[in-house]
Scaffold this motif. Structure first.
Motif, PDB file in Angstrom:
ATOM      1  N   SER A  87     -14.022   4.139  -5.450  1.00 46.48           N
ATOM      2  CA  SER A  87     -13.210   5.080  -4.676  1.00 46.48           C
ATOM      3  C   SER A  87     -11.843   4.483  -4.388  1.00 46.48           C
ATOM      4  CB  SER A  87     -13.903   5.410  -3.360  1.00 46.48           C
ATOM      5  OG  SER A  87     -15.008   6.230  -3.597  1.00 46.48           O
ATOM      6  N   ILE A 115      -9.694   4.591  -7.393  1.00 47.36           N
ATOM      7  CA  ILE A 115      -9.196   5.950  -7.659  1.00 47.36           C
ATOM      8  C   ILE A 115      -8.035   6.283  -6.739  1.00 47.36           C
ATOM      9  CG2 ILE A 115      -9.798   8.386  -7.415  1.00 47.36           C
ATOM     10  CD1 ILE A 115     -12.514   7.730  -8.527  1.00 47.36           C
ATOM     11  N   PHE A 116      -8.224   5.979  -5.431  1.00 44.31           N
ATOM     12  CA  PHE A 116      -7.151   6.264  -4.466  1.00 44.31           C
ATOM     13  C   PHE A 116      -5.859   5.589  -4.899  1.00 44.31           C
ATOM     14  CE2 PHE A 116     -10.544   6.517  -1.007  1.00 44.31           C
ATOM     15  CZ  PHE A 116     -10.619   7.869  -1.148  1.00 44.31           C
ATOM     16  N   PHE A 132      -4.338   6.786  -8.399  1.00 42.27           N
ATOM     17  CA  PHE A 132      -3.749   8.128  -8.359  1.00 42.27           C
ATOM     18  C   PHE A 132      -2.491   8.144  -7.515  1.00 42.27           C
ATOM     19  CE2 PHE A 132      -7.257   9.880 -10.541  1.00 42.27           C
ATOM     20  CZ  PHE A 132      -6.833  11.093 -11.016  1.00 42.27           C
ATOM     21  N   THR A 133      -2.585   7.511  -6.360  1.00 45.56           N
ATOM     22  CA  THR A 133      -1.411   7.510  -5.485  1.00 45.56           C
ATOM     23  C   THR A 133      -0.251   6.818  -6.172  1.00 45.56           C
ATOM     24  OG1 THR A 133      -3.026   7.154  -3.766  1.00 45.56           O
ATOM     25  CG2 THR A 133      -0.745   7.142  -3.112  1.00 45.56           C
ATOM     26  N   PHE A 179       1.087   8.977  -9.090  1.00 47.28           N
ATOM     27  CA  PHE A 179       1.762  10.215  -8.715  1.00 47.28           C
ATOM     28  C   PHE A 179       2.971   9.994  -7.820  1.00 47.28           C
ATOM     29  CE2 PHE A 179      -2.096  12.750  -9.846  1.00 47.28           C
ATOM     30  CZ  PHE A 179      -1.440  13.587 -10.708  1.00 47.28           C
ATOM     31  N   LEU A 224      -3.946   7.607   4.155  1.00 44.94           N
ATOM     32  CA  LEU A 224      -5.365   7.586   3.803  1.00 44.94           C
ATOM     33  C   LEU A 224      -6.154   6.753   4.808  1.00 44.94           C
ATOM     34  CD1 LEU A 224      -7.013   8.673   1.431  1.00 44.94           C
ATOM     35  CD2 LEU A 224      -6.915   6.379   0.482  1.00 44.94           C
TER      36      LEU A 224
END
Lengths: 294, 600
Positions: free
Chosen positions: A121, A124-125, A128-129, A132, A204
Motif C-alpha cells: 500500500s 502504491i501511495f 502514484f503520488t 502524478f 495522506l
C-alpha cells in the motif's frame, strides 16, 4: 349515535375493527393511554464523559487546522519539502510502530494485515503520488485562486461533516475523498512538483492514517487518548497562531464551543426530552412531492 | 324489408331482355350486371350464365326481365311472366320502362307460396327526364308494402375501382362476411368476363353492359405487354449475372462487407437490384397491392432515370465537370484553413474559458498535424479528381439516386478529417464521462452492482480510495478542455451529417414515393375508392328513393401512406431525446445507421 350516548354495560368495548359494536368509531374507554411510556431507554449523560467523546471532534478540527498551517508554511517557502517529507517519514514510522504495538495487544483472532500488504500500500501511495505530482501541479493552473480556495474550503468542511467520528478505523469514503480532493486542490497551488508530492503525502498521513491510529488509541489506552486529543488541540491552535492570530482565535473559540459548550447544552437539554412510545403506529406523513415538480 | 337494386347506368336505355346479375346473400340486395337481349334460346342463356359463373367465380343468375318496349310493341306482360317459369328463381324481378313516359315499373314475383307465384307490383313513373341517362329523376308510386330502392352506379368506374382499406382475401371465416358494399364491388370487379361480349361478337346472344359498344383497349399497352416479355427475360439474365458477381466469395469477406454496408451507393445498388428483381419476375402480380407496388417501383425507376439523364446532359455540357473539379481542391483547402484557424483559437483561451493549457496544447498540435496530413493527401489526389468526377457522373444514367448517393459518399470521404476529429474527441470525452461517473460513485463510497442493476454502498480500501480520488480530481479538472474540443468537432460533424441526411432523404423520397398511385389518384380518382356517397335523385313524398352512387376518392395522404414502397426510413427512428442523450454521453453518431438520422 354520538360519542356521549352511553353504551350498554352488557357489551364491553373491544379494541377491534372486525366486529360490529354498539360504539361510535372514535370511542375509547378508560384504558386509553394506559400503555403510554415516555423516554424509554434514554441514557443519562454525564458532562465529562461527553466532553471526552467530543474531544475527538475537536482534535479532527485541529488536524485540519494543522494541515492548513503546514500548507501555509509550504506556500510561503518557510518549510522545505524535504524537511516535510523527512518529518512525515519519521512520524509515519513512529506511528506504524505504535499501531503495531497496540494491535498486538488485542485479540489475535481477527486476521491482521500482513507487513507485506502494508508495504505494498505504501509503495502504491508513494509511486502514484510521485508520478502524478507534475500533472497535479499544472492541473489548476488556469483556474483562479479564489475558486481553488473556495473548493478546498467546501471540501474540508464536507470532510469534517461526514467524518465517521464513532467508528473512524475504516475511513469513511466521502470524508476521506473530500479531504484528499481539497489537499490536491491546495497542493496544486504550491510552487514545485516536489512540494505537491510532499503535501499529498502529508495529507495522506493526516487524513487517512492518523484517525486509524487514534481509534486504536481510544480502544486500548483511553487515558492517553484524552491527552493526545488535548495535545492536538493545543498544537493546532498554536500552529495556526504562528501564521494568523485571528484564525487561531477563531479555532480556539470553535474548539471551546465544540468540546465544552455543546456537551453542556446536550446535558442541559436532556431533561426537556419527551419521547412517547405506545402500542400504536406512529403517524408518518408521506407528502407526495412529485406533484410540485410539474 | 327494403329491396336494393344496384342498376348500371349504361343499361338505362338498353333493349328489352333478361337481367343477369347476382343476389347478394345475407342482404336484401341485387346487383344487375348486364341485360341479355331478345331473341334468345333459354338453353343457350343458361349455358352462357353457367360458363360465365365458372370463369368469374361469381354466383351469377338470371334476376329477372327488363323491358323497354319500342313503338308498337305492346302486351308483353304475359310473356314476361312466363319467363319466370323458364328460369326458376326464388324471386323474379320485372323491371320495365316505358318509352313515352320514361317510367320505371318494378314487379317482384315471389315463389315462396308453393307453385302459386304471388305478385307484388311496384310502379314507378319517371318524370321528365331532361338529362337523359345522367341525372334521372324517378318517381315511384308505391302500391305494396315492400319498398324498392334503385341505386344507379357507373359500371366502368365501379369495376376498376379498389375499395380501401384493402382486404387481401385472407379473411377469417369466423368473422363477419364482408360488407354489402364490398361484396357489390367485388361482384362487379370479378364479372369482367361477362363484359367481354360486345355487339360485334357473332355469338347467339347479344347483351348490354358498359363495354357493349366495343371493347376498350390501347394498342400501346398491348404492344408494351408484348415487348415486356423479352425485356423481362433480359433483365432477369442480367440480374442473375449481377447476383453471381456479388456472391463471389471475396465480396463476403470482412472489409468488403463492412464497406458495402456503409457506402450509400452500394446500399442504393442493392435496393435497385431488389426492385428490378421484383419488376422482372415472370409471374403476374397477385392482387391489387402487389400490382400497385410493381407499378410504383416501375414509375419511380423511370422518373429516376429521366432525372439522371437531365443531370448528365447538364454535367457533360460546357465542361461543367472540370469546373467542378477545379473548385473542389480550393474548397477543401479553404475548409482546412478554417479548421486550422479554429484550432488556433481553441489553443488560446477560447471565449475566455479556463482550459488546462498542457492538454490543450497537446490536443491542438495533434489535430493540426492531422489536418496537415489531410491536406497533403488532397493535393496528392488532385490530378485524379477530374477523372473521378467524369466517371462518377456516368453513374447518373442509372438514375438520379445513384448520383446523389455517390455525392453523399464523396462528401463522406472528403470530410474524413472532420470525422476523425469527431471520433477522437468523442472517444476521449466518452472515456472521461464514464470514468467520472464511476469515480463519483467511488467518491461517495458507492459502487455499481452489475447483478442487481443498482448502486450499492461499498467499503473501499485505503489505497483504492486514494488512487480513485486522485484520478477523479485529474479527470474533473481536465473535463472542460475535452468537452470543448468535443463540442466543436461534434458541431462540425453534425453539419456534415445534416448534409448527408438531406441527400439520403431525397434519395429515399425518390425510391419510396408512390408516383403511380398518386398519378392514379389525380387522373383516375375512381380507381382508388375510400367508400361511396349517395346523391338523391328523387326525394318527393310518396315516391321511392332513387340514389346515384358516386365513388369517394381516397385522400392523397392516405394514398402516399398506403402505397409507399418500404425502405429503411419507414422504420421507427431514435427520438430526439435519445439523440441528445447519445451526444451528451459521447456515443458516436452516424448518418448511415438510419435509425439516428438527424433530419426529418
Amino acid at each position: 349515535m354520538g360519542p356521549d350516548s352511553a353504551p350498554g354495560p352488557a357489551v364491553p368495548w373491544q379494541k377491534v375493527l372486525w366486529e360490529r359494536q354498539p360504539f361510535p368509531d372514535n370511542y375509547v374507554d378508560q384504558r386509553f393511554l394506559e400503555e403510554l411510556r415516555r423516554n424509554e431507554g434514554v441514557r443519562q449523560y454525564r458532562y465529562w464523559s461527553v466532553v471526552k467523546e467530543a474531544g475527538f471532534v475537536g482534535q479532527q478540527l485541529s488536524c485540519v487546522a494543522l494541515f492548513i498551517t503546514l500548507w501555509l508554511y509550504m506556500e510561503q517557502g518557510l518549510l522545505s519539502p524535504e524537511m516535510l517529507l523527512l518529518t512525515s517519514l519519521v512520524c509515519a514510522l513512529l506511528g506504524y510502530g505504535l499501531h503495531q504495538v497496540l494491535t498486538s495487544q488485542i485479540e489475535p483472532g481477527c486476521e491482521p494485515r500482513t507487513r507485506l500488504a502494508d508495504l505494498q500500500s505504501a509503495a502504491i501511495f508513494l509511486s502514484f503520488t510521485f508520478g502524478f505530482s507534475p500533472v497535479l501541479k499544472t492541473l489548476t493552473e488556469s483556474v483562479s485562486t479564489d475558486t481553488v480556495y473556495a473548493m478546498s474550503a467546501v471540501m474540508l468542511l464536507a470532510h469534517l461533516v461526514s467524518f465517521p467520528y464513532a467508528q473512524p478505523s475504516p475511513p469513511g469514503s466521502l470524508s476521506l475523498n473530500a479531504a484528499l480532493f481539497a489537499s490536491v486542490c491546495l497542493a496544486s497551488r504550491l510552487p514545485g512538483a516536489l512540494h505537491t508530492f510532499a503535501m499529498l503525502s502529508c495529507a495522506l498521513l493526516v487524513f487517512a492514517l492518523w484517525p486509524c491510529l487514534l481509534q486504536r488509541l481510544r480502544e486500548n489506552a483511553p487515558n492517553q487518548f484524552t491527552g493526545v486529543c488535548v495535545g492536538m488541540c493545543i498544537g493546532g491552535v498554536g500552529g495556526l497562531g504562528t501564521q494568523s492570530l485571528g484564525g487561531a482565535m477563531l479555532l480556539a473559540i470553535a474548539l471551546g464551543s465544540v468540546t465544552l459548550l455543546c456537551p453542556l447544552l446536550l446535558v442541559r437539554l436532556q431533561r426537556h426530552k419527551d419521547n412517547i412510545h405506545g402500542p400504536w403506529d406512529e403517524a408518518e406523513i408521506h407528502e407526495d412531492l412529485s406533484r410540485f415538480l410539474h | 324489408m327494403v329491396l336494393k337494386i344496384f342498376f348500371p347506368q349504361c343499361c338505362n336505355r338498353a333493349d328489352s331482355g333478361l337481367l343477369v346479375g347476382r343476389w347478394i346473400s345475407g342482404h336484401e340486395s341485387a346487383v344487375v350486371l348486364a341485360v341479355i337481349h331478345y331473341p334468345f334460346i333459354p338453353g343457350q342463356v343458361k349455358q352462357y350464365v353457367q360458363q360465365m359463373q365458372t370463369r368469374s367465380g361469381v354466383e351469377l343468375s338470371v334476376l329477372g326481365s327488363w323491358s323497354l318496349p319500342k313503338e308498337g310493341q305492346e302486351g308483353m306482360e304475359s310473356f314476361l311472366r312466363d319467363l319466370s317459369t323458364i328460369f326458376p328463381q326464388k324471386r323474379w324481378l320485372q323491371i320495365s320502362r316505358q318509352m313515352g313516359k320514361t317510367g320505371f315499373i318494378c314487379n317482384v314475383l315471389n315463389r315462396d307460396h308453393d307453385g302459386e307465384s304471388a305478385q307484388k307490383v311496384k310502379r314507378k313513373k319517371k318524370h321528365e327526364d331532361v338529362k337523359g341517362d345522367e341525372g334521372e329523376e324517378d318517381k315511384e308510386e308505391e302500391e305494396e308494402e315492400e319498398k324498392v330502392i334503385f341505386i344507379h352506379y357507373e359500371q366502368r368506374k365501379v369495376m376498376m375501382s379498389q375499395l380501401h382499406p384493402i382486404e387481401n382475401g385472407l379473411q377469417d371465416p369466423k368473422t363477419d362476411s364482408p360488407s354489402e358494399l364490398r361484396q357489390m364491388f367485388q361482384t362487379v370487379a370479378q364479372s369482367q368476363p361477362l363484359f367481354f361480349m360486345d355487339k360485334y361478337d357473332d355469338g347467339p346472344l347479344k347483351s348490354t353492359h358498359w363495354q357493349s359498344e366495343g371493347r376498350e383497349a390501347s394498342i400501346i399497352v398491348e404492344l408494351l405487354k408484348q415487348a415486356s416479355v423479352p425485356l423481362c427475360l433480359l433483365v432477369t439474365w442480367l440480374l442473375s449475372l449481377w447476383t453471381w458477381i456479388c456472391n463471389i466469395r471475396i465480396f463476403s469477406l470482412y472489409p468488403f462487407c463492412f464497406l458495402s454496408s456503409k457506402l450509400s451507393t452500394c446500399v442504393q445498388l442493392s435496393y435497385r437490384t431488389e426492385h428490378m428483381r421484383t419488376l422482372s419476375s415472370p409471374r403476374p402480380a397477385a392482387g391489387h397491392t402487389q400490382f400497385m407496388r410493381k407499378a410504383n417501383i416501375f414509375v419511380s425507376f423511370l422518373v429516376d432515370v429521366a432525372l439522371g439523364m437531365l443531370l448528365i446532359s447538364w454535367l457533360y455540357r460546357d465542361n461543367h465537370i472540370s469546373m467542378l473539379a477545379n473548385t473542389l481542391v480550393p474548397a477543401a483547402d479553404h475548409v482546412a484553413k478554417q479548421l486550422e484557424e479554429l484550432l488556433q483559437w481553441l489553443m488560446g483561451a477560447p471565449a475566455g474559458l479556463k482550459m488546462n493549457r498542457a492538454l490543450d496544447q497537446v490536443l491542438g498540435r495533434f489535430f493540426l498535424y492531422h489536418i496537415h496530413l489531410w491536406i497533403s493527401y488532397i493535393h496528392l489526389m488532385s490530378p485524379f479528381i477530374e477523372g473521378i468526377f467524369w466517371y462518377g457522373g456516368l453513374s447518373a444514367c442509372l438514375g438520379l439516386t445513384f448520383a446523389l448517393s455517390l455525392l453523399s459518399d464523396m462528401v463522406a470521404l472528403l470530410t474524413f478529417h472532420i470525422y476523425c476529429f469527431y471520433v477522437y474527441g468523442a472517444r476521449l470525452y466518452c472515456l472521461k464521462i464514464y470514468g467520472l461517473s464511476s469515480l463519483w460513485r467511488l467518491f461517495r463510497g458507492k459502487k455499481w452492482n452489475v447483478l442487481r442493476q443498482r448502486v450499492d454502498s461499498c467499503s473501499y480500501d485505503l489505497d483504492q480510495l486514494f488512487i480513485g480520488t486522485l484520478l477523479f480530481t485529474i479527470l474533473l479538472f481536465l473535463l472542460p478542455t475535452t468537452a470543448l474540443y468535443y463540442l466543436v468537432f461534434t458541431l462540425l460533424r453534425l453539419v456534415v451529417v445534416l448534409f448527408q441526411g438531406v441527400l439520403h432523404l431525397s434519395v429515399d423520397f425518390i425510391n419510396s414515393f408512390p408516383l403511380f398511385a398518386v398519378g392514379l389518384r389525380v387522373c383516375r380518382f375512381y380507381r382508388l375508392a375510400e367508400g361511396v356517397k349517395f346523391r338523391v335523385l328523387c326525394d318527393e313524398p310518396g315516391t321511392a328513393l332513387h340514389l346515384l352512387m358516386e365513388i369517394n376518392p381516397l385522400k392523397v395522404s392516405t394514398v402516399v401512406q398506403t402505397y409507399r414502397t418500404p425502405t429503411y426510413s419507414c422504420y421507427p427512428k431514435d427520438s430526439w431525446a435519445a439523440l441528445v442523450k447519445k451526444l451528451f454521453v459521447g456515443e458516436l453518431i452516424y448518418p448511415w445507421r438510419h435509425k439516428t438520422t438527424k433530419t426529418d
